[in-house]
Design an enzyme around this catalytic site. Structure first.
Site, short mmCIF file in Angstrom:
data_model
loop_
_atom_site.label_atom_id
_atom_site.label_comp_id
_atom_site.label_asym_id
_atom_site.label_seq_id
_atom_site.Cartn_x
_atom_site.Cartn_y
_atom_site.Cartn_z
N SER A 207 0.82 -1.20 0.00
CA SER A 207 0.00 0.00 0.00
C SER A 207 0.86 1.26 0.00
O SER A 207 2.01 1.25 0.49
CB SER A 207 -0.91 -0.01 1.23
OG SER A 207 -0.12 -0.04 2.39
N THR A 208 0.31 2.32 -0.50
CA THR A 208 1.03 3.60 -0.55
C THR A 208 1.33 4.10 0.86
O THR A 208 2.41 4.63 1.12
CB THR A 208 0.22 4.62 -1.38
OG1 THR A 208 0.10 4.09 -2.71
CG2 THR A 208 0.90 5.97 -1.46
N VAL A 210 1.96 2.37 3.66
CA VAL A 210 3.12 1.68 4.24
C VAL A 210 4.38 2.04 3.45
O VAL A 210 5.45 2.24 4.02
CB VAL A 210 2.88 0.15 4.30
CG1 VAL A 210 4.13 -0.57 4.77
CG2 VAL A 210 1.72 -0.18 5.22
N CYS A 262 -2.71 -4.29 -8.46
CA CYS A 262 -2.34 -2.87 -8.48
C CYS A 262 -2.49 -2.28 -9.88
O CYS A 262 -2.63 -1.08 -10.02
CB CYS A 262 -0.92 -2.70 -7.97
SG CYS A 262 0.20 -3.82 -8.77
N GLU A 354 -8.20 3.59 -4.55
CA GLU A 354 -7.91 2.24 -5.02
C GLU A 354 -8.79 1.28 -4.23
O GLU A 354 -8.57 1.05 -3.04
CB GLU A 354 -6.44 1.89 -4.77
CG GLU A 354 -6.13 0.50 -5.26
CD GLU A 354 -4.67 0.13 -5.10
OE1 GLU A 354 -4.15 0.31 -3.99
OE2 GLU A 354 -4.08 -0.35 -6.07
P1 NAD Z 1 0.40 -3.59 2.95
O1 NAD Z 1 1.13 -2.36 2.56
O2 NAD Z 1 -0.39 -3.56 4.19
O3 NAD Z 1 1.41 -4.81 3.13
C1 NAD Z 1 2.37 -5.17 2.17
C2 NAD Z 1 3.51 -5.86 2.86
O4 NAD Z 1 4.14 -4.94 3.73
C3 NAD Z 1 3.11 -7.05 3.73
O5 NAD Z 1 4.12 -8.05 3.66
C4 NAD Z 1 3.11 -6.45 5.12
O6 NAD Z 1 3.36 -7.39 6.14
C5 NAD Z 1 4.24 -5.46 5.03
N1 NAD Z 1 4.16 -4.36 5.99
C6 NAD Z 1 3.06 -3.84 6.59
N2 NAD Z 1 3.40 -2.85 7.42
C7 NAD Z 1 4.75 -2.72 7.35
C8 NAD Z 1 5.69 -1.86 7.97
N3 NAD Z 1 5.33 -0.91 8.83
N4 NAD Z 1 7.01 -2.00 7.65
C9 NAD Z 1 7.39 -2.93 6.76
N5 NAD Z 1 6.55 -3.78 6.16
C10 NAD Z 1 5.24 -3.68 6.44
O7 NAD Z 1 -0.44 -3.95 1.67
P2 NAD Z 1 -1.35 -5.23 1.41
O8 NAD Z 1 -2.63 -4.96 2.11
O9 NAD Z 1 -0.63 -6.49 1.70
O10 NAD Z 1 -1.49 -5.17 -0.19
C11 NAD Z 1 -2.45 -4.40 -0.84
C12 NAD Z 1 -1.86 -3.08 -1.33
O11 NAD Z 1 -0.65 -3.28 -2.05
C13 NAD Z 1 -2.75 -2.38 -2.31
O12 NAD Z 1 -2.86 -1.02 -1.96
C14 NAD Z 1 -2.05 -2.52 -3.65
O13 NAD Z 1 -2.26 -1.53 -4.57
C15 NAD Z 1 -0.65 -2.58 -3.29
N6 NAD Z 1 0.10 -3.35 -4.31
C16 NAD Z 1 0.89 -2.69 -5.21
C17 NAD Z 1 1.59 -3.41 -6.17
C18 NAD Z 1 2.48 -2.75 -7.17
O14 NAD Z 1 3.24 -3.44 -7.82
N7 NAD Z 1 2.44 -1.46 -7.34
C19 NAD Z 1 1.48 -4.78 -6.19
C20 NAD Z 1 0.69 -5.40 -5.27
C21 NAD Z 1 0.00 -4.68 -4.32
#
Ligand code: NAD
Length: 450
Positions: A207-208, A210, A262, A354
Protein backbone atom coordinates in the site's frame (compact mmCIF):
# COMPACT_ATOMS: atom_id res chain seq x y z
CA UNK A 1 1.15 -16.46 12.81
CA UNK A 2 -2.64 -16.35 12.93
CA UNK A 3 -4.48 -19.27 11.39
CA UNK A 4 -4.54 -19.31 7.61
CA UNK A 5 -7.94 -19.57 5.91
CA UNK A 6 -8.93 -20.94 2.51
CA UNK A 7 -10.63 -17.84 1.05
CA UNK A 8 -13.01 -19.80 -1.16
CA UNK A 9 -14.50 -21.87 1.68
CA UNK A 10 -13.64 -20.00 4.87
CA UNK A 11 -12.12 -23.25 6.22
CA UNK A 12 -8.98 -23.16 8.35
CA UNK A 13 -5.85 -24.60 6.76
CA UNK A 14 -3.95 -27.15 8.80
CA UNK A 15 -0.64 -25.34 8.37
CA UNK A 16 0.30 -22.14 10.14
CA UNK A 17 3.94 -21.10 9.89
CA UNK A 18 5.34 -19.36 12.94
CA UNK A 19 5.85 -15.60 12.80
CA UNK A 20 9.48 -14.61 13.21
CA UNK A 21 10.33 -12.52 16.27
CA UNK A 22 12.64 -9.53 16.08
CA UNK A 23 15.54 -11.68 17.33
CA UNK A 24 14.80 -14.33 14.71
CA UNK A 25 14.68 -11.70 12.00
CA UNK A 26 18.05 -10.38 13.15
CA UNK A 27 19.49 -13.91 13.09
CA UNK A 28 18.31 -14.44 9.49
CA UNK A 29 19.72 -11.08 8.39
CA UNK A 30 23.04 -12.06 10.00
CA UNK A 31 22.96 -15.39 8.14
CA UNK A 32 22.31 -13.62 4.84
CA UNK A 33 25.17 -11.23 5.59
CA UNK A 34 27.51 -14.15 6.35
CA UNK A 35 26.52 -15.85 3.09
CA UNK A 36 27.15 -12.73 1.01
CA UNK A 37 30.94 -12.77 0.38
CA UNK A 38 30.95 -16.36 -0.90
CA UNK A 39 27.87 -15.78 -3.08
CA UNK A 40 29.33 -12.55 -4.49
CA UNK A 41 32.49 -14.47 -5.40
CA UNK A 42 30.78 -17.42 -7.11
CA UNK A 43 32.03 -17.38 -10.71
CA UNK A 44 29.44 -15.73 -13.01
CA UNK A 45 28.87 -18.88 -15.06
CA UNK A 46 28.33 -20.94 -11.93
CA UNK A 47 25.86 -18.43 -10.47
CA UNK A 48 24.01 -18.56 -13.79
CA UNK A 49 23.94 -22.36 -13.67
CA UNK A 50 22.57 -22.36 -10.11
CA UNK A 51 19.77 -19.92 -11.07
CA UNK A 52 18.86 -22.13 -14.02
CA UNK A 53 18.80 -25.19 -11.74
CA UNK A 54 16.52 -23.25 -9.38
CA UNK A 55 14.24 -22.34 -12.32
CA UNK A 56 14.09 -25.99 -13.42
CA UNK A 57 13.12 -27.11 -9.93
CA UNK A 58 10.38 -24.48 -9.71
CA UNK A 59 9.12 -25.77 -13.05
CA UNK A 60 9.13 -29.35 -11.75
CA UNK A 61 7.03 -28.18 -8.76
CA UNK A 62 4.80 -25.84 -10.76
CA UNK A 63 1.59 -27.74 -10.09
CA UNK A 64 2.33 -28.10 -6.38
CA UNK A 65 3.04 -24.35 -6.06
CA UNK A 66 -0.08 -23.47 -8.07
CA UNK A 67 -2.33 -25.68 -5.92
CA UNK A 68 -0.84 -24.12 -2.79
CA UNK A 69 -1.77 -20.65 -4.08
CA UNK A 70 -5.33 -21.73 -4.88
CA UNK A 71 -5.63 -22.94 -1.30
CA UNK A 72 -3.93 -20.03 0.45
CA UNK A 73 -4.90 -17.03 -1.71
CA UNK A 74 -8.00 -18.21 -3.63
CA UNK A 75 -6.35 -17.62 -7.01
CA UNK A 76 -7.87 -19.40 -9.97
CA UNK A 77 -5.85 -22.45 -10.90
CA UNK A 78 -5.14 -21.00 -14.35
CA UNK A 79 -3.70 -17.82 -12.84
CA UNK A 80 -1.77 -19.70 -10.18
CA UNK A 81 -0.05 -21.85 -12.81
CA UNK A 82 0.90 -18.71 -14.72
CA UNK A 83 2.28 -17.18 -11.50
CA UNK A 84 4.48 -20.19 -10.67
CA UNK A 85 5.61 -20.22 -14.31
CA UNK A 86 6.48 -16.53 -13.98
CA UNK A 87 8.86 -17.36 -11.10
CA UNK A 88 10.56 -19.90 -13.35
CA UNK A 89 10.72 -17.44 -16.24
CA UNK A 90 12.17 -14.64 -14.11
CA UNK A 91 14.87 -16.97 -12.83
CA UNK A 92 15.73 -18.11 -16.34
CA UNK A 93 15.73 -14.56 -17.71
CA UNK A 94 18.00 -13.22 -14.96
CA UNK A 95 20.22 -16.31 -15.03
CA UNK A 96 21.74 -14.64 -18.11
CA UNK A 97 22.67 -11.57 -16.06
CA UNK A 98 25.70 -12.74 -14.03
CA UNK A 99 27.64 -13.31 -17.25
CA UNK A 100 26.51 -9.98 -18.70
CA UNK A 101 26.88 -7.60 -15.77
CA UNK A 102 28.97 -5.26 -17.91
CA UNK A 103 30.69 -2.11 -16.79
CA UNK A 104 32.01 0.51 -19.22
CA UNK A 105 35.38 1.73 -20.37
CA UNK A 106 35.16 5.52 -20.51
CA UNK A 107 37.63 7.65 -22.49
CA UNK A 108 39.52 9.97 -20.11
CA UNK A 109 42.84 11.83 -20.30
CA UNK A 110 45.92 10.39 -18.56
CA UNK A 111 44.81 6.83 -18.07
CA UNK A 112 42.12 4.20 -18.36
CA UNK A 113 38.74 4.43 -16.71
CA UNK A 114 36.47 1.45 -16.06
CA UNK A 115 33.26 0.95 -14.17
CA UNK A 116 32.02 -2.10 -12.25
CA UNK A 117 28.55 -3.10 -11.04
CA UNK A 118 29.05 -4.46 -7.56
CA UNK A 119 26.35 -6.12 -5.46
CA UNK A 120 24.96 -4.25 -2.47
CA UNK A 121 24.98 -7.04 0.13
CA UNK A 122 21.76 -8.14 1.82
CA UNK A 123 18.55 -7.09 0.04
CA UNK A 124 15.21 -7.11 1.90
CA UNK A 125 12.09 -7.87 -0.12
CA UNK A 126 8.64 -7.21 1.36
CA UNK A 127 5.77 -8.84 -0.54
CA UNK A 128 1.99 -8.23 -0.41
CA UNK A 129 -0.71 -10.93 -0.49
CA UNK A 130 -2.13 -10.24 -3.94
CA UNK A 131 0.56 -11.89 -6.10
CA UNK A 132 2.76 -13.74 -3.60
CA UNK A 133 4.89 -15.66 -6.12
CA UNK A 134 5.58 -13.23 -8.98
CA UNK A 135 6.24 -10.18 -6.80
CA UNK A 136 8.74 -12.15 -4.73
CA UNK A 137 10.55 -13.33 -7.87
CA UNK A 138 10.65 -9.84 -9.46
CA UNK A 139 12.83 -8.92 -6.48
CA UNK A 140 14.87 -12.00 -5.71
CA UNK A 141 15.72 -13.18 -9.25
CA UNK A 142 17.63 -10.03 -10.35
CA UNK A 143 18.97 -9.42 -6.82
CA UNK A 144 20.52 -12.90 -6.63
CA UNK A 145 21.77 -12.67 -10.22
CA UNK A 146 23.66 -9.48 -9.35
CA UNK A 147 25.38 -11.27 -6.46
CA UNK A 148 23.29 -10.14 -3.48
CA UNK A 149 21.82 -12.32 -0.78
CA UNK A 150 18.14 -11.91 0.03
CA UNK A 151 15.82 -11.83 3.02
CA UNK A 152 12.22 -12.09 1.88
CA UNK A 153 9.11 -11.42 3.95
CA UNK A 154 5.85 -12.74 2.51
CA UNK A 155 2.52 -11.18 3.53
CA UNK A 156 0.98 -12.49 6.75
CA UNK A 157 -2.02 -13.91 4.86
CA UNK A 158 -0.09 -15.74 2.11
CA UNK A 159 3.27 -17.14 3.23
CA UNK A 160 3.01 -20.71 1.90
CA UNK A 161 4.35 -20.47 -1.65
CA UNK A 162 7.27 -18.26 -0.60
CA UNK A 163 8.29 -20.78 2.06
CA UNK A 164 8.19 -23.59 -0.50
CA UNK A 165 10.18 -21.57 -3.04
CA UNK A 166 12.82 -20.92 -0.35
CA UNK A 167 13.12 -24.69 0.18
CA UNK A 168 13.42 -25.29 -3.55
CA UNK A 169 16.28 -22.78 -3.77
CA UNK A 170 18.35 -24.83 -1.32
CA UNK A 171 17.37 -28.09 -3.01
CA UNK A 172 18.53 -26.62 -6.33
CA UNK A 173 21.98 -26.00 -4.86
CA UNK A 174 21.91 -22.34 -3.81
CA UNK A 175 24.08 -22.14 -0.71
CA UNK A 176 22.30 -21.88 2.65
CA UNK A 177 21.72 -18.26 3.62
CA UNK A 178 21.53 -16.92 0.05
CA UNK A 179 17.71 -16.79 -0.24
CA UNK A 180 16.02 -16.61 3.16
CA UNK A 181 12.25 -16.54 3.63
CA UNK A 182 11.15 -14.95 6.92
CA UNK A 183 7.38 -15.13 7.53
CA UNK A 184 6.20 -12.57 10.04
CA UNK A 185 4.48 -9.29 10.70
CA UNK A 186 5.12 -6.14 8.73
CA UNK A 187 5.49 -4.19 11.94
CA UNK A 188 8.20 -6.59 13.17
CA UNK A 189 10.08 -8.29 10.32
CA UNK A 190 9.29 -5.73 7.61
CA UNK A 191 10.26 -2.82 9.85
CA UNK A 192 13.48 -4.61 10.78
CA UNK A 193 14.52 -4.75 7.12
CA UNK A 194 14.21 -0.97 7.16
CA UNK A 195 16.07 -0.34 10.42
CA UNK A 196 18.77 -3.05 10.27
CA UNK A 197 22.04 -1.55 9.01
CA UNK A 198 23.12 -4.77 7.29
CA UNK A 199 20.11 -4.67 4.93
CA UNK A 200 21.36 -2.42 2.13
CA UNK A 201 18.23 -2.15 0.02
CA UNK A 202 14.50 -2.63 0.58
CA UNK A 203 12.14 -3.59 -2.25
CA UNK A 204 8.62 -2.99 -1.08
CA UNK A 205 5.35 -3.78 -2.82
CA UNK A 206 2.13 -2.91 -1.05
CA UNK A 207 0.00 0.00 0.00
CA UNK A 208 1.03 3.60 -0.55
CA UNK A 209 0.63 4.33 3.16
CA UNK A 210 3.12 1.68 4.24
CA UNK A 211 5.40 2.53 1.29
CA UNK A 212 5.71 6.14 2.46
CA UNK A 213 6.61 4.97 5.94
CA UNK A 214 9.28 2.66 4.53
CA UNK A 215 10.72 5.41 2.37
CA UNK A 216 10.95 7.72 5.38
CA UNK A 217 12.56 4.95 7.45
CA UNK A 218 15.13 4.18 4.75
CA UNK A 219 16.16 7.86 4.69
CA UNK A 220 17.74 7.40 8.09
CA UNK A 221 20.51 5.20 6.63
CA UNK A 222 20.23 6.51 3.07
CA UNK A 223 19.14 2.97 2.31
CA UNK A 224 18.30 2.14 -1.29
CA UNK A 225 14.60 1.58 -1.78
CA UNK A 226 12.25 0.53 -4.57
CA UNK A 227 8.52 1.03 -4.07
CA UNK A 228 5.69 -0.55 -6.05
CA UNK A 229 2.49 0.89 -4.61
CA UNK A 230 -1.15 1.39 -5.46
CA UNK A 231 -2.92 2.32 -8.67
CA UNK A 232 -6.18 3.66 -10.09
CA UNK A 233 -5.54 2.94 -13.73
CA UNK A 234 -7.72 4.06 -16.63
CA UNK A 235 -8.94 2.01 -19.56
CA UNK A 236 -9.62 4.64 -22.23
CA UNK A 237 -11.98 3.52 -24.99
CA UNK A 238 -12.32 5.78 -28.05
CA UNK A 239 -15.36 5.48 -30.29
CA UNK A 240 -13.14 4.68 -33.31
CA UNK A 241 -12.10 1.32 -31.81
CA UNK A 242 -13.70 -2.09 -32.18
CA UNK A 243 -16.15 -1.44 -29.34
CA UNK A 244 -17.24 -5.07 -29.11
CA UNK A 245 -13.64 -6.23 -28.62
CA UNK A 246 -12.91 -3.47 -26.10
CA UNK A 247 -16.01 -4.37 -24.05
CA UNK A 248 -15.27 -8.09 -24.20
CA UNK A 249 -11.75 -7.62 -22.81
CA UNK A 250 -12.51 -4.94 -20.19
CA UNK A 251 -13.71 -7.33 -17.43
CA UNK A 252 -10.41 -9.26 -17.50
CA UNK A 253 -8.47 -6.01 -17.10
CA UNK A 254 -10.10 -5.28 -13.75
CA UNK A 255 -11.68 -8.47 -12.38
CA UNK A 256 -8.64 -10.69 -12.83
CA UNK A 257 -7.48 -11.85 -9.38
CA UNK A 258 -10.84 -10.53 -8.10
CA UNK A 259 -9.62 -6.99 -8.75
CA UNK A 260 -6.84 -7.37 -6.19
CA UNK A 261 -4.29 -6.11 -8.66
CA UNK A 262 -2.34 -2.87 -8.48
CA UNK A 263 -2.58 -2.63 -12.30
CA UNK A 264 -6.36 -3.18 -12.39
CA UNK A 265 -7.99 -0.86 -14.92
CA UNK A 266 -10.58 0.14 -12.34
CA UNK A 267 -11.75 3.27 -14.18
CA UNK A 268 -13.18 2.87 -17.67
CA UNK A 269 -13.42 6.05 -19.74
CA UNK A 270 -15.65 5.67 -22.79
CA UNK A 271 -16.15 8.23 -25.54
CA UNK A 272 -19.75 9.43 -25.31
CA UNK A 273 -20.86 8.36 -28.80
CA UNK A 274 -19.88 4.74 -28.00
CA UNK A 275 -20.93 4.79 -24.35
CA UNK A 276 -24.30 3.04 -24.55
CA UNK A 277 -23.06 0.34 -26.89
CA UNK A 278 -19.99 -0.26 -24.72
CA UNK A 279 -21.93 -0.49 -21.45
CA UNK A 280 -24.48 -2.85 -23.02
CA UNK A 281 -21.76 -5.16 -24.26
CA UNK A 282 -19.87 -4.88 -20.97
CA UNK A 283 -22.96 -6.10 -19.12
CA UNK A 284 -23.12 -9.21 -21.31
CA UNK A 285 -19.41 -9.89 -20.73
CA UNK A 286 -19.57 -9.36 -16.95
CA UNK A 287 -22.63 -11.58 -16.56
CA UNK A 288 -20.85 -14.32 -18.50
CA UNK A 289 -17.73 -14.22 -16.28
CA UNK A 290 -17.30 -17.57 -14.54
CA UNK A 291 -16.98 -16.67 -10.86
CA UNK A 292 -16.69 -20.17 -9.43
CA UNK A 293 -14.49 -22.36 -7.25
CA UNK A 294 -10.93 -21.23 -8.13
CA UNK A 295 -9.79 -24.87 -8.20
CA UNK A 296 -12.15 -25.50 -11.15
CA UNK A 297 -10.26 -25.38 -14.45
CA UNK A 298 -13.02 -23.16 -15.89
CA UNK A 299 -12.84 -20.54 -13.13
CA UNK A 300 -12.18 -16.97 -14.27
CA UNK A 301 -12.53 -15.24 -10.91
CA UNK A 302 -12.19 -16.48 -7.35
CA UNK A 303 -12.94 -14.99 -3.93
CA UNK A 304 -11.38 -12.03 -2.15
CA UNK A 305 -8.32 -12.94 -0.07
CA UNK A 306 -9.93 -12.29 3.33
CA UNK A 307 -13.13 -11.26 5.08
CA UNK A 308 -11.49 -7.94 5.95
CA UNK A 309 -10.64 -7.19 2.33
CA UNK A 310 -14.17 -8.08 1.25
CA UNK A 311 -15.66 -5.75 3.88
CA UNK A 312 -13.39 -2.90 2.85
CA UNK A 313 -14.41 -3.29 -0.82
CA UNK A 314 -18.09 -3.57 0.05
CA UNK A 315 -17.91 -0.26 1.92
CA UNK A 316 -17.14 1.51 -1.39
CA UNK A 317 -20.48 0.30 -2.78
CA UNK A 318 -22.59 2.02 -0.14
CA UNK A 319 -24.31 4.85 -2.00
CA UNK A 320 -22.56 4.13 -5.31
CA UNK A 321 -24.80 3.75 -8.36
CA UNK A 322 -24.33 0.10 -9.23
CA UNK A 323 -25.36 -0.52 -12.85
CA UNK A 324 -25.08 -4.32 -12.79
CA UNK A 325 -23.11 -7.17 -11.26
CA UNK A 326 -21.98 -10.64 -12.22
CA UNK A 327 -22.61 -13.72 -10.15
CA UNK A 328 -21.06 -15.40 -7.08
CA UNK A 329 -21.36 -18.96 -5.81
CA UNK A 330 -23.65 -19.66 -2.85
CA UNK A 331 -22.15 -20.71 0.43
CA UNK A 332 -19.17 -19.75 2.56
CA UNK A 333 -15.97 -17.99 1.51
CA UNK A 334 -15.06 -14.34 0.88
CA UNK A 335 -16.96 -13.86 -2.36
CA UNK A 336 -18.01 -10.62 -4.00
CA UNK A 337 -19.56 -10.39 -7.48
CA UNK A 338 -17.85 -8.39 -10.24
CA UNK A 339 -19.57 -5.03 -9.96
CA UNK A 340 -19.94 -2.15 -12.44
CA UNK A 341 -20.68 1.36 -11.18
CA UNK A 342 -21.66 4.23 -13.47
CA UNK A 343 -19.92 7.37 -12.30
CA UNK A 344 -20.43 11.00 -13.12
CA UNK A 345 -18.69 12.59 -10.14
CA UNK A 346 -14.91 12.48 -10.00
CA UNK A 347 -14.93 13.21 -6.27
CA UNK A 348 -16.68 9.93 -5.42
CA UNK A 349 -14.50 7.51 -3.41
CA UNK A 350 -15.19 4.66 -5.83
CA UNK A 351 -13.81 6.82 -8.65
CA UNK A 352 -10.80 8.24 -6.78
CA UNK A 353 -9.56 5.56 -4.39
CA UNK A 354 -7.91 2.24 -5.02
CA UNK A 355 -10.74 -0.16 -4.18
CA UNK A 356 -8.59 -3.29 -4.63
CA UNK A 357 -11.53 -5.55 -5.35
CA UNK A 358 -13.89 -6.50 -8.22
CA UNK A 359 -15.40 -3.07 -8.71
CA UNK A 360 -15.07 -0.88 -11.79
CA UNK A 361 -16.37 2.64 -12.36
CA UNK A 362 -17.36 3.74 -15.88
CA UNK A 363 -17.58 7.37 -17.05
CA UNK A 364 -18.20 9.08 -20.40
CA UNK A 365 -15.89 11.67 -22.02
CA UNK A 366 -16.20 13.86 -25.09
CA UNK A 367 -12.76 14.30 -26.62
CA UNK A 368 -9.11 13.31 -26.39
CA UNK A 369 -8.11 16.17 -24.10
CA UNK A 370 -10.86 15.37 -21.65
CA UNK A 371 -9.92 11.68 -21.64
CA UNK A 372 -6.30 12.51 -20.82
CA UNK A 373 -7.29 15.00 -18.13
CA UNK A 374 -9.60 12.46 -16.47
CA UNK A 375 -7.02 9.68 -16.70
CA UNK A 376 -4.39 11.90 -15.06
CA UNK A 377 -6.71 13.25 -12.36
CA UNK A 378 -5.36 10.87 -9.72
CA UNK A 379 -2.44 10.71 -7.31
CA UNK A 380 -1.53 7.34 -8.85
CA UNK A 381 0.16 6.48 -12.15
CA UNK A 382 0.84 2.79 -12.54
CA UNK A 383 -0.73 1.46 -15.71
CA UNK A 384 -3.54 1.91 -18.21
CA UNK A 385 -4.96 0.90 -21.58
CA UNK A 386 -5.92 2.83 -24.71
CA UNK A 387 -8.36 1.40 -27.26
CA UNK A 388 -8.36 3.14 -30.64
CA UNK A 389 -7.83 2.26 -34.29
CA UNK A 390 -5.92 5.53 -34.91
CA UNK A 391 -2.21 4.87 -34.42
CA UNK A 392 -1.39 8.57 -34.13
CA UNK A 393 -3.94 9.00 -31.37
CA UNK A 394 -2.66 5.86 -29.63
CA UNK A 395 0.85 7.30 -29.43
CA UNK A 396 -0.29 10.85 -28.59
CA UNK A 397 -2.42 9.63 -25.71
CA UNK A 398 0.17 7.09 -24.52
CA UNK A 399 2.77 9.87 -24.29
CA UNK A 400 0.46 12.11 -22.26
CA UNK A 401 -1.00 9.66 -19.75
CA UNK A 402 1.12 9.88 -16.61
CA UNK A 403 1.66 6.18 -15.90
CA UNK A 404 4.59 3.78 -16.06
CA UNK A 405 2.96 0.96 -18.04
CA UNK A 406 0.51 1.47 -20.86
CA UNK A 407 -0.91 -0.89 -23.42
CA UNK A 408 -2.65 -0.09 -26.68
CA UNK A 409 -5.54 -2.31 -27.82
CA UNK A 410 -4.63 -4.79 -25.11
CA UNK A 411 -4.39 -4.99 -21.33
CA UNK A 412 -0.96 -6.49 -21.31
CA UNK A 413 -0.02 -7.72 -17.86
CA UNK A 414 3.36 -7.18 -16.30
CA UNK A 415 6.01 -8.71 -18.53
CA UNK A 416 9.38 -9.71 -17.16
CA UNK A 417 11.18 -8.49 -20.31
CA UNK A 418 10.12 -4.87 -19.81
CA UNK A 419 10.48 -2.30 -17.02
CA UNK A 420 7.62 -2.04 -14.56
CA UNK A 421 6.86 0.70 -12.04
CA UNK A 422 4.81 3.75 -11.26
CA UNK A 423 4.63 7.49 -11.77
CA UNK A 424 3.59 9.79 -8.93
CA UNK A 425 2.45 7.97 -5.78
CA UNK A 426 2.37 4.57 -7.50
CA UNK A 427 6.00 4.02 -6.75
CA UNK A 428 9.66 4.77 -7.03
CA UNK A 429 12.17 3.01 -9.26
CA UNK A 430 11.54 0.23 -11.74
CA UNK A 431 11.55 -3.54 -11.51
CA UNK A 432 11.99 -6.17 -14.24
CA UNK A 433 13.29 -5.61 -17.76
CA UNK A 434 16.90 -5.89 -18.88
CA UNK A 435 18.21 -3.27 -16.41
CA UNK A 436 16.79 -4.73 -13.20
CA UNK A 437 20.05 -6.35 -12.02
CA UNK A 438 21.78 -2.93 -12.12
CA UNK A 439 19.25 -1.67 -9.57
CA UNK A 440 20.77 -4.20 -7.15
CA UNK A 441 24.31 -2.91 -7.61
CA UNK A 442 26.46 0.12 -6.90
CA UNK A 443 28.30 1.47 -9.91
CA UNK A 444 31.97 1.82 -9.05
CA UNK A 445 34.36 3.90 -11.09
CA UNK A 446 38.09 3.04 -11.20
CA UNK A 447 40.70 5.27 -12.85
CA UNK A 448 44.11 3.77 -13.65
CA UNK A 449 46.87 6.32 -14.35
CA UNK A 450 49.10 5.44 -17.24
P1 NAD B 1 0.40 -3.59 2.95
O1 NAD B 1 1.13 -2.36 2.56
O2 NAD B 1 -0.39 -3.56 4.19
O3 NAD B 1 1.41 -4.81 3.13
C1 NAD B 1 2.37 -5.17 2.17
C2 NAD B 1 3.51 -5.86 2.86
O4 NAD B 1 4.14 -4.94 3.73
C3 NAD B 1 3.11 -7.05 3.73
O5 NAD B 1 4.12 -8.05 3.66
C4 NAD B 1 3.11 -6.45 5.12
O6 NAD B 1 3.36 -7.39 6.14
C5 NAD B 1 4.24 -5.46 5.03
N1 NAD B 1 4.16 -4.36 5.99
C6 NAD B 1 3.06 -3.84 6.59
N2 NAD B 1 3.40 -2.85 7.42
C7 NAD B 1 4.75 -2.72 7.35
C8 NAD B 1 5.69 -1.86 7.97
N3 NAD B 1 5.33 -0.91 8.83
N4 NAD B 1 7.01 -2.00 7.65
C9 NAD B 1 7.39 -2.93 6.76
N5 NAD B 1 6.55 -3.78 6.16
C10 NAD B 1 5.24 -3.68 6.44
O7 NAD B 1 -0.44 -3.95 1.67
P2 NAD B 1 -1.35 -5.23 1.41
O8 NAD B 1 -2.63 -4.96 2.11
O9 NAD B 1 -0.63 -6.49 1.70
O10 NAD B 1 -1.49 -5.17 -0.19
C11 NAD B 1 -2.45 -4.40 -0.84
C12 NAD B 1 -1.86 -3.08 -1.33
O11 NAD B 1 -0.65 -3.28 -2.05
C13 NAD B 1 -2.75 -2.38 -2.31
O12 NAD B 1 -2.86 -1.02 -1.96
C14 NAD B 1 -2.05 -2.52 -3.65
O13 NAD B 1 -2.26 -1.53 -4.57
C15 NAD B 1 -0.65 -2.58 -3.29
N6 NAD B 1 0.10 -3.35 -4.31
C16 NAD B 1 0.89 -2.69 -5.21
C17 NAD B 1 1.59 -3.41 -6.17
C18 NAD B 1 2.48 -2.75 -7.17
O14 NAD B 1 3.24 -3.44 -7.82
N7 NAD B 1 2.44 -1.46 -7.34
C19 NAD B 1 1.48 -4.78 -6.19
C20 NAD B 1 0.69 -5.40 -5.27
C21 NAD B 1 0.00 -4.68 -4.32
Amino acid sequence: MSTLINPSTGAELDVSPASATLEEADAVIARAHDAFPAWRDVAPGERARLLRAFAALVDEHLEELAQLEVLNAGHTIGNARWEAGNVRDCLNYYSAAPERLFGRQIPVPGGTDVTFHEPLGVVGIIVPWNFPMPIAAWGFAPALAAGNTVVLKPAELTPLTAIRIGELAVEAGLPEGVLNVVPGKGSVVGERFVTHPLVRKVCFTGSTTVGKRIMAGCADQVKRVTLELGGKSANIVFADTDVAAAAASAPYAVFDNAGQDCCARSRILVQRSAYDEFVGRLETAVKALRVIDPADEQSEMGPMVSAGQRDSVQAYLDGASVAFTGSVPDGPGWWLPPTVVESSDTTEAVWREEVFGPVVAVMAFDDEDEAIALANDTEYGLSGSIFTSDVGRALRVARRVEAGNLSVNSHSAVRYWTPFGGYKQSGLGRELGPDAPNAFTEEKNVFIAH
